[in-house]
Design a protein around this motif. Structure first.
Motif, short mmCIF file in Angstrom:
data_model
loop_
_atom_site.label_atom_id
_atom_site.label_comp_id
_atom_site.label_asym_id
_atom_site.label_seq_id
_atom_site.Cartn_x
_atom_site.Cartn_y
_atom_site.Cartn_z
N ASN B 3 0.82 -1.20 0.00
CA ASN B 3 0.00 0.00 0.00
C ASN B 3 0.86 1.26 0.00
OD1 ASN B 3 -1.70 -2.17 1.83
ND2 ASN B 3 -2.96 -1.04 0.38
N SER D 2 -3.92 8.48 -1.75
CA SER D 2 -4.59 7.28 -1.27
C SER D 2 -3.61 6.12 -1.24
CB SER D 2 -5.74 6.92 -2.21
OG SER D 2 -6.15 5.59 -2.00
N ASN D 4 -4.99 3.05 -1.06
CA ASN D 4 -5.85 1.92 -1.45
C ASN D 4 -6.07 0.93 -0.31
OD1 ASN D 4 -6.54 2.45 -4.17
ND2 ASN D 4 -4.40 2.12 -4.70
N LYS D 7 -9.56 -0.83 -0.64
CA LYS D 7 -9.95 -1.19 -2.01
C LYS D 7 -10.88 -2.40 -2.00
CE LYS D 7 -7.99 -1.89 -6.57
NZ LYS D 7 -6.77 -2.24 -7.33
N GLU D 33 -9.90 5.88 -0.06
CA GLU D 33 -9.06 4.68 0.06
C GLU D 33 -9.64 3.48 -0.70
OE1 GLU D 33 -6.04 4.24 1.38
OE2 GLU D 33 -5.85 6.35 1.93
N GLY D 34 -10.66 3.75 -1.50
CA GLY D 34 -11.12 2.70 -2.39
C GLY D 34 -12.39 1.97 -1.98
N SER D 238 -8.82 -1.40 7.83
CA SER D 238 -8.00 -2.09 6.82
C SER D 238 -7.63 -3.50 7.28
CB SER D 238 -6.73 -1.29 6.55
OG SER D 238 -5.75 -1.59 7.54
#
Lengths: 285, 285, 285, 285
Positions: B3, D2, D4, D7, D33-34, D238
């Motif tokens: 990331n 970002s 991601n 995602k 961030e997706g 996340s």
């Protein structure tokens, strides 16, 4: 074997049910230490008879009251001051019950009306009791208010269910009100976090036997008994602890500060015995 | 699967020994996330070879140094800034060892010179590292410093011995220095309290197998692995956690907030199987 | 005004210096409650005279000893058992000193030899004392060991310096040894975390006046005094608290559970008075 | 900018009101961030317009719902899964309100119906949300659920009133349910304890300005902003934090680990300026 620690003090004990109750022991010890007290419990509990016997033996008026009802609480403080001849020096809150547990509703299937009852009976009753007392100015300067709690408020115990949340709320109320009643009247408010105890309430909890054993083996001094808890409560009611407030006090033989004891680990390891080879090595799956 | 969380950042990783080490995983992940790093460990550990291989693979200079020696630490920060071309953004302290444990001295028979070593290696090295870095102004504004710790600093685990005290000291140093380095340079200092992990260090602890099993069964998400710990460290090094400081962060699948799980209790209860009658009731005595 | 709480008990009090000392008050109160005791402090402190006076008044043998020296500690326990006629029931550790603070070394410029001294004097002495006592089997079954500490072990206070780390270590030792001495002899070990107190030691801390005021205004019951602390120690030495162990007990008027009080906030807000306009609004910048 | 981090993830954000809201920032950052998300708030809040604008900008369906109503919550999870095309990966609970505070009922004069509302809105809504989601099996394996909280749940802040008790209850629910949802589906549940933040909710608290200043001066990194909090929430949603559960995570610039900073003490001491003599000594009385 009295130290006269509560000589001349007036107290109210909520929640004595039978001789297994911590509140029962506290009542006995408080009188032994020189206090005069009143007892209160729900009308149903009062009718069950054993409390009446305690009431007579201790010469302590028994006042049936619903601790979730502010009018009843007002009556308790009013009658108690009358019976004891002055303001109240100490109060014990030993009240807790979860209708969700009784109805076997698991924590991921709570009935929200029953959750409200759990919180109302086990935690908010403590706020009501103190708010009423403060409004009536019923607690003497430097008085001491205690509630009994359990470490499940900080760490999750399987099966303790919504009582864990109720105990967290109870301990928070002790802090929040401890600040206000402390600054205004020097009244201290604490909770005693007691070992699992084989009372009528305790014995209703799922898998309580195993937990008692584990807790006992984890605690370097073993589980604290109801009698020992009563001694600790006496100390917290006495004038020797007048600057202790807003605390959650563990009375648990050391359990709360343990991660793993040799005794508990040895017991736990026995569970693998049948899965060990001739050299004592664990055979995994 | 990067990331780019550490893109352009410079770091130092203390304590990578072999591929079981958490520090090893952190080094790998840090590079994967875009950081450039140096590695450091004791001269002896460096000579053992596997770290050299990691160093080559990650293109990370390996700097042999004794983390209890301030001159060595100064050299590490000096060489690292040189090698990486600027101030350091993140530091991992993964260092701990108890000579008392190694010499099988029990906690009630500690050798006090060895205790000094335990504290020096496992905790004071963290202070030395930070003090040197601060004097050299070697950490970039907003940098992040982490040390690995274990819940034994808060709760006593049989056999963890003087390492428990060392971890308490370590966590205190994180707070004390976190305040100073935070207010002056915006540098944050935290500790990550990791599940028991089957590293070379972890496997030296007495009765580690049983503890690993208990810990795993107590934790709703199971024990956290070294790989998962590395991910968490990356996050704490990134710019997304710049206001987290002076914290002890549990990365343990929930263990620290558990009192008793159903799985652990069931396992525990199995230990009584042979003492049960035909109705499943425990036969005491 | 004695409750005979320590009737027939034998105790050792470490660290009484003068009548401002908490240890001094504990000694007085212990005797008042029926205990017989010995006193001990460094040879230098003993020569300063006031302790000798206390020793005579309480009929308590004064034993000069260096608490960081295991031979001296062995001598203290040996002489005390001799003088008091049996095993020791309670011990107070009231010892703390930071040479770094004395030498005005800030926390980011510690001298590491002095840090070792801070830890040795203020924390490891507690371990030595207990280890020696246990090896000599000098503590009676169910005995009680206490050390005094300060909330700086959990939360960082400006200027408290490496004493914060020493107190963290001290509290960890109480837990670690509390487990072992508890399971083997039923001996409990706790720390009392006391309000800032205007003792000789306390008054040496930078900016202590302001901190005392803040602490007092934050605490709903105000700062606890040395006299009140002595009462609490008595309670913890008595048989009424036999299942309390491995705990850090706050005796601080509620400070540790406060985030912000009205009194402290009002005082704080006064600092902006000169920056307010005629409507009482803050003028920034 | 970002990384991601989210995602392909699906999320629900409860409680975005306007651009000052932490939930608003979290929604923006999550999409950045997706993630794809839905937004929900009370019908009244939704009608106020600004959320509609956010909803359009982020292409996120806005679902008006009362978070205390289980039917509404069921609808939110049902519509969200439909809109987002699968199970939910993350949920933010940013909901809190005290009718007692609004009605200026002090803590010793609470209206108990209003207290029930405070608890229902600010804490029990979190349980309802999770229970519904679990019954619907609406959260993906390894999902992450967060609620925002404040340090007042552990330490009493003047004027925070029954919200302190609600936050304690909220944090307890996170632990209790974290255990169950963790063991069964690997879903983690945590709370983020954020600095006081000048949101619409925050600004309603009595004396908030002074508290913000004190908190900022106490925290070595200063108060954390809503933007920074959003970053921290992203991290907790996340896959890099999959073994963190049942935790209360302080995101507060270090406040929670501070007892007293130099900056706050200096500011506090200024309040005494007018009471100092020419030598800077405090004139008492």
């Amino acid at each position: 074997m009295s130290n006269n620690l509560l000589k001349g003090k007036r107290g109210i004990v909520f929640g004595a049910l039978n001789e297994m109750s911590i509140a029962w022991k506290v009542a006995e010890r408080a009188v032994e230490e020189g206090a005069i007290i009143t007892l209160t419990n729900t009308p149903v509990a009062c009718r069950m008879g054993t409390v009446t016997e305690l009431s007579k033996r201790l010469n302590a008026e028994l006042i049936p009251a619903d601790a979730t009802n502010v009018d009843d609480l007002e009556m308790v403080f009013s009658k108690s001051q009358e019976a004891l001849g002055g303001k109240i020096d100490f109060v014990l809150h030993s009240i807790g019950m979860s209708p969700n547990v009784r109805k076997k509703r698991t924590y991921d299937d709570l009935d929200y009306n029953l959750l409200s009852s759990t919180l109302d009976i086990s935690a908010i009753s403590f706020h009501k009791m103190i708010q009423i007392a403060k409004k009536m100015d019923a607690i003497a300067e430097g008085g001491s208010i205690l509630a009994l709690t359990y470490v499940a408020s900080q760490r999750t115990f399987y099966g303790y269910n919504d009582m864990a949340d109720a105990k967290s709320l109870l301990e928070s109320i002790a802090r929040s009100f401890g600040y206000i009643y402390g600054r205004e009247k020097g009244v201290r408010i604490n909770t005693v976090s007691q070992s699992p105890t084989m009372t009528t309430a305790g014995s209703g909890i799922k898998g309580f036997d195993g937990l008692m054993d584990f807790s006992d083996k984890m605690s370097p001094l073993g589980n604290a008994t109801a009698d020992e808890c009563a001694n600790y409560c006496i100390v917290m009611f006495s004038d020797l602890t007048r600057k202790v407030t807003m605390q959650n006090l563990f009375h648990d033989g050391g359990f709360s500060s343990m991660g793993m004891s040799l005794r508990a680990m040895n017991q736990y390891n026995k569970s693998f015995d049948e899965f060990k080879d001739e050299n004592g090595n664990l055979i995994y799956g």
